[in-house]
Write an enzyme that holds these catalytic residues in place. Structure first.
Site, PDB file in Angstrom:
ATOM      1  N   GLU A  33      -0.576   5.830  13.429  1.00 36.28           N
ATOM      2  CA  GLU A  33      -0.280   6.794  12.518  1.00 36.28           C
ATOM      3  C   GLU A  33      -0.453   8.181  13.307  1.00 36.28           C
ATOM      4  O   GLU A  33       0.130   9.116  13.315  1.00 36.28           O
ATOM      5  CB  GLU A  33      -1.195   7.057  11.258  1.00 36.28           C
ATOM      6  CG  GLU A  33      -0.814   7.991  10.282  1.00 36.28           C
ATOM      7  CD  GLU A  33      -1.420   7.932   8.861  1.00 36.28           C
ATOM      8  OE1 GLU A  33      -1.134   8.669   8.086  1.00 36.28           O
ATOM      9  OE2 GLU A  33      -2.298   7.193   8.730  1.00 36.28           O
ATOM     10  N   PHE A  51       1.699  -3.370   3.961  1.00 35.08           N
ATOM     11  CA  PHE A  51       2.083  -4.630   4.497  1.00 35.08           C
ATOM     12  C   PHE A  51       3.694  -4.644   4.065  1.00 35.08           C
ATOM     13  O   PHE A  51       4.295  -4.423   3.031  1.00 35.08           O
ATOM     14  CB  PHE A  51       1.530  -5.871   3.769  1.00 35.08           C
ATOM     15  CG  PHE A  51       0.073  -5.898   4.332  1.00 35.08           C
ATOM     16  CD1 PHE A  51      -0.561  -4.883   5.203  1.00 35.08           C
ATOM     17  CD2 PHE A  51      -0.823  -6.741   3.855  1.00 35.08           C
ATOM     18  CE1 PHE A  51      -1.885  -5.368   5.627  1.00 35.08           C
ATOM     19  CE2 PHE A  51      -2.106  -7.107   4.266  1.00 35.08           C
ATOM     20  CZ  PHE A  51      -2.727  -6.221   5.223  1.00 35.08           C
ATOM     21  N   CYS A  67       0.725  -1.144   0.056  1.00 32.23           N
ATOM     22  CA  CYS A  67       0.075   0.163   0.087  1.00 32.23           C
ATOM     23  C   CYS A  67       0.856   1.347  -0.037  1.00 32.23           C
ATOM     24  O   CYS A  67       0.448   2.455  -0.197  1.00 32.23           O
ATOM     25  CB  CYS A  67      -0.997   0.000   1.301  1.00 32.23           C
ATOM     26  SG  CYS A  67      -1.856  -1.338   1.086  1.00 32.23           S
ATOM     27  N   LYS A 116      -9.268   8.536   2.058  1.00 35.25           N
ATOM     28  CA  LYS A 116      -9.848   7.300   1.780  1.00 35.25           C
ATOM     29  C   LYS A 116     -11.329   6.813   2.472  1.00 35.25           C
ATOM     30  O   LYS A 116     -11.934   5.969   2.392  1.00 35.25           O
ATOM     31  CB  LYS A 116      -8.877   6.141   2.691  1.00 35.25           C
ATOM     32  CG  LYS A 116      -7.560   5.621   1.784  1.00 35.25           C
ATOM     33  CD  LYS A 116      -6.639   4.930   2.765  1.00 35.25           C
ATOM     34  CE  LYS A 116      -5.235   4.635   2.141  1.00 35.25           C
ATOM     35  NZ  LYS A 116      -4.293   5.682   2.256  1.00 35.25           N
ATOM     36  N   HIS A 131      -2.424   8.345   5.868  1.00 38.09           N
ATOM     37  CA  HIS A 131      -2.588   6.952   5.120  1.00 38.09           C
ATOM     38  C   HIS A 131      -3.994   6.470   5.547  1.00 38.09           C
ATOM     39  O   HIS A 131      -4.793   6.156   4.856  1.00 38.09           O
ATOM     40  CB  HIS A 131      -1.659   5.892   5.766  1.00 38.09           C
ATOM     41  CG  HIS A 131      -1.863   4.552   5.169  1.00 38.09           C
ATOM     42  ND1 HIS A 131      -1.581   4.657   3.752  1.00 38.09           N
ATOM     43  CD2 HIS A 131      -1.808   3.428   5.703  1.00 38.09           C
ATOM     44  CE1 HIS A 131      -1.709   3.094   3.446  1.00 38.09           C
ATOM     45  NE2 HIS A 131      -1.821   2.555   4.501  1.00 38.09           N
ATOM     46  N   HIS A 187      -9.577   2.239   0.039  1.00 37.55           N
ATOM     47  CA  HIS A 187      -8.264   2.128  -0.108  1.00 37.55           C
ATOM     48  C   HIS A 187      -7.893   1.405  -1.631  1.00 37.55           C
ATOM     49  O   HIS A 187      -8.006   0.233  -1.414  1.00 37.55           O
ATOM     50  CB  HIS A 187      -7.740   1.097   1.032  1.00 37.55           C
ATOM     51  CG  HIS A 187      -6.608   1.225   1.389  1.00 37.55           C
ATOM     52  ND1 HIS A 187      -5.537   1.605   0.565  1.00 37.55           N
ATOM     53  CD2 HIS A 187      -5.613   0.431   2.361  1.00 37.55           C
ATOM     54  CE1 HIS A 187      -4.415   1.332   1.117  1.00 37.55           C
ATOM     55  NE2 HIS A 187      -4.318   0.753   2.229  1.00 37.55           N
TER      56      HIS A 187
END
Length: 413
Positions: A314, A399, A164, A335, A303, A340
């Protein structure tokens, strides 16, 4: 060696909010959700019931049907968005400049739809019936390869795959190519077409996806009742250009890219490092690269995935980096509207960050209905905010412990 200045001269997007940049941006600043019921797969088979799909997209409106059939959907999206960006930049790639025009576009997953369909043919009809285009349709670097062919760009040609964080890493890597003098122009960003049976099965199995069946509220970054992300598709591509090259041809300039940070968590294959330590270092590296103080950042495009740990950590990372200034910052997650887009997220969010500076408008985070005491920053809830912005920071975390941060600046000659 003096670093070359790098500016943004073109934008191209296909997103759940619209099939071009203007529509996507206008919907984002108006708090419109691009999320709806899943139509690409049979939702009855999966815990997740919603997705952020493109609407009314017909690839034959953009390219020849015969050519499109040789591309997986993720490559189609990338080529279309890249052509949009180059057209927006009013860039004519002649034989003379082609060796100095590069492409750096990534995908977190690549051609999963092709892999699934061809594996089914392999199982039911045997190996001799597998398409000769199977491999070149599936591999993630083919978006970059097909863009290069379509545009006639013969410079640096590369592909980043960092889950991502892919789109953000790609733009940052392309930025450095120009900054060190290896290209004059880079077409860069991210693309993804992950709305397939295996993808939904895999992300459902690791409990990453929201199981909220209401499309309007399923993606709710920083809300106490968030329960996972909503998977989306699309592509976000920008044209980066060395400043003097852009000025010499009279290009319009959206803004300047000035900082890039990239770190690894070395912690876990899917979970972010505790306290957001890796993300904090990525932001610190980008701020150092930009040569500015943390207090100069006005807005963070987070994010903000709508997963429990990402949003919590975050937020903690932002507090670590910015201290007291963290509570003075505007922070939002687009998002909440786009879902996403995985490897394409950083590309779309770079476009939103650039337009936020240019237009002086911060897109909101929608669906914050129940505040979370662990997420206590200014997330620009529900409504866009007009504010003059000089520096905007954009985060992407992936990831594998990938953390990437970009910093954009209002262009001043």
């Amino acid at each position: 060696m003096t670093k070359k200045r790098v500016v943004v001269t073109g934008l191209g997007a296909l997103s759940p909010l619209g099939n071009d940049v203007d529509t996507s941006w206008n919907n984002a600043i108006n708090g419109v959700s691009g999320i709806g019921p899943i139509t690409r797969v049979d939702a009855e088979e999966y815990p997740a019931k919603v997705a952020a799909e493109l609407k009314d997209f017909n690839v034959e409106d953009y390219m020849d049907k015969k050519e499109a059939r040789k591309m997986d959907r993720f490559t189609q999206y990338a080529v279309v968005a890249a052509k949009m960006a180059v057209e927006d930049a009013d860039l004519n790639i002649t034989d003379e400049i082609a060796p100095r025009v590069g492409v750096w576009v990534g995908s977190g997953i690549g051609g999963l739809e092709t892999l699934e369909s061809q594996f089914e043919i392999f199982l039911t009809k045997g190996p001799r019936r597998v398409s000769p285009f199977f491999v070149p349709m599936m591999i993630p670097d083919m978006a970059t390869g097909q863009i290069s062919i379509a545009l006639g760009a013969k410079g640096v040609n590369s592909c980043t795959v960092t889950a991502c964080a892919t789109g953000t890493n790609s733009i940052g890597d392309a930025f450095k190519v120009i900054q060190r003098g290896d290209a004059d122009v880079m077409v860069t960003g991210g693309t993804e077409a992950p709305l397939t049976r295996m993808s939904f099965a895999g992300f459902s199995a690791n409990k990453a996806l929201s199981t909220n069946p209401d499309p309007k509220t399923a993606s709710r970054p920083f809300d106490k009742n968030r329960d996972g992300f909503v998977m989306g598709e699309g592509a976000g591509i920008i044209v980066l250009e060395e400043l003097e090259h852009a000025l010499a041809r009279g290009a319009k300039i959206y803004g300047e890219i000035v900082g890039y940070g990239s770190t690894g968590d070395a912690y876990h294959i899917t979970a972010p490092a505790q306290d957001g330590e890796g993300g904090a270092r990525a932001m610190q590296e980008a701020i150092k690269d930009a040569g500015i103080a943390p207090e100069e950042i006005d807005y963070i495009n987070a994010h903000g995935t709508s997963t429990y740990y990402n949003d919590k950590y975050e937020t903690m990372a932002i507090k670590t980096v910015f201290g007291e200034h963290a509570h003075k910052l505007a922070v939002s997650s687009t998002k909440s509207m786009t879902g996403h887009l995985l490897g394409a997220a950083g590309g779309i969010e770079a476009i939103f960050s650039i337009l936020a500076i240019k237009e002086g408008v911060i897109p909101p985070t929608i669906n914050i209905q129940t505040p979370d005491e662990e997420c206590d920053l200014d997330y620009v809830p529900d409504e866009a905010r007009r504010q003059e912005l000089n520096y905007v920071l954009s985060n992407s975390l992936g990831f594998g412990g990938h953390n990437a941060t970009l910093i954009f600046k209002k262009y001043q000659s």
